[in-house]
Design an enzyme around this catalytic site. Structure first.
Site, short mmCIF file in Angstrom:
data_model
loop_
_atom_site.label_atom_id
_atom_site.label_comp_id
_atom_site.label_asym_id
_atom_site.label_seq_id
_atom_site.Cartn_x
_atom_site.Cartn_y
_atom_site.Cartn_z
CG ASP A 195 -2.17 0.89 0.94
OD1 ASP A 195 -3.17 0.34 0.42
OD2 ASP A 195 -2.13 2.10 1.21
CB VAL B 231 2.21 -0.49 -7.35
CG1 VAL B 231 2.87 -1.29 -6.25
CG2 VAL B 231 0.73 -0.24 -7.06
CG ASN C 141 -7.34 -3.83 -4.75
OD1 ASN C 141 -8.52 -3.79 -5.05
ND2 ASN C 141 -6.87 -3.24 -3.65
CE1 TYR D 167 -12.28 4.57 -10.81
CE2 TYR D 167 -14.51 3.96 -11.47
CZ TYR D 167 -13.37 3.72 -10.72
OH TYR D 167 -13.31 2.62 -9.90
#
Length: 282
Positions: A37, A64, A90, A156
């Site tokens: 994270d 990431v 994710n 998005y």
């Protein structure tokens, strides 16, 4: 992929939301878990929650959306546990706004976090998995927003549609190999009650707001309120995650939920019908 015990899972964006729930389910299945994270404090809390299930856990605080950081994450998995068997790409962020109003920094952040991190994850994980030669699986977290479009969601929608398309093409490439050992799924949930509407607290310095008046505007405040309403009014996360693991076990490519299917299937049918008939979007 049907056997989980003793295998290694890597999860990006694992400190909350889907990432944390994936990590807990991996622990329940007696997997070793590598959690990533961008928020170090949240990550350590999440790791302790996963260790409470008895799992071995390694952590990496990293962004990431930067390729070098993804390289470190995959290397950490192999160095720590010897294999990389299941990967959840994710990590992601969510902002809404009209394309002519949204700051470029928000667009770049969404594309970097939502799209490039998935590319980087596949690019680094697949060679490792191929070398192992054992049954492996990758889950790329997209959204029903990658299959539909709506007002205020240009950026998005674009980011999640890219994940869907990239995943489809990658699956075709894998299936064309004579000895492919890797399954691939794209997870396309609707609105689920996660922490995605609070991603502002994770904003990297390179995308800093820098006093831009947009972030004090009525449009930004309205969009933020709408986003909270969408996410916090969504499905409960604990009923969503089991469908993802069923999809892995069954080697399903498209994974969603019953509630998502019920709400959005008519929308998708209408949209793709418009595409085929060359009817303007409505």
């Amino acid at each position: 992929m049907r056997a989980f015990k003793g295998k290694t899972a890597v999860i990006t964006g694992a400190a909350n939301g889907f990432g944390l729930e994936f990590a807990k389910e991996c622990a329940r299945r007696e997997m070793k878990v590598v959690m990533n994270d961008i928020d170090g404090a949240d990550l350590q809390k999440a790791a302790e929650a996963v260790r409470a299930f008895g799992a071995e856990v390694a952590t990496l605080e990293a962004d990431v959306s930067l390729y070098e950081e993804m390289q470190k994450l995959v290397k950490l998995a192999v160095d720590s546990f010897g294999t990389l068997d299941l990967m959840f790409n994710n990590a992601g962020v969510y902002y809404i706004g009209r394309v002519w109003e949204m700051p470029v920094r928000d667009l770049r952040w969404m594309l970097d976090a939502n799209v490039l991190s998935v590319f980087y994850g596949m690019r680094e994980a697949i060679p490792v998995m191929q070398k192992q030669g054992t049954p492996c699986h990758i889950v790329n977290v997209a959204s029903v927003a990658g299959l539909t479009t709506a007002r205020t969601m240009s950026a998005y929608n674009a980011s999640k549609a890219a994940v869907v398309a990239a995943s489809e093409a990658a699956l075709m490439d894998l299936k064309a190999l004579p000895d492919n050992n890797i399954g691939l799924s794209v997870f396309c949930p609707g609105y689920v009650k996660t922490d995605l509407d609070n991603c502002e607290r994770h904003r990297p310095q390179r995308y800093a707001q820098d006093g831009d008046p947009y972030y004090e505007s009525a449009a930004y405040k309205k969009n933020t309120t709408m986003l909270h309403k969408f996410i916090q009014g969504g499905e409960k996360i604990d009923v969503v995650v089991p469908s993802v693991f069923r999809g892995i076990e069954e080697d399903s490519f498209y994974i969603s939920t019953d509630a998502t299917d019920e709400m959005f299937t008519p929308v998708m049918q209408k949209r793709f019908g418009n595409i085929v008939s060359k009817t303007n979007p409505a």
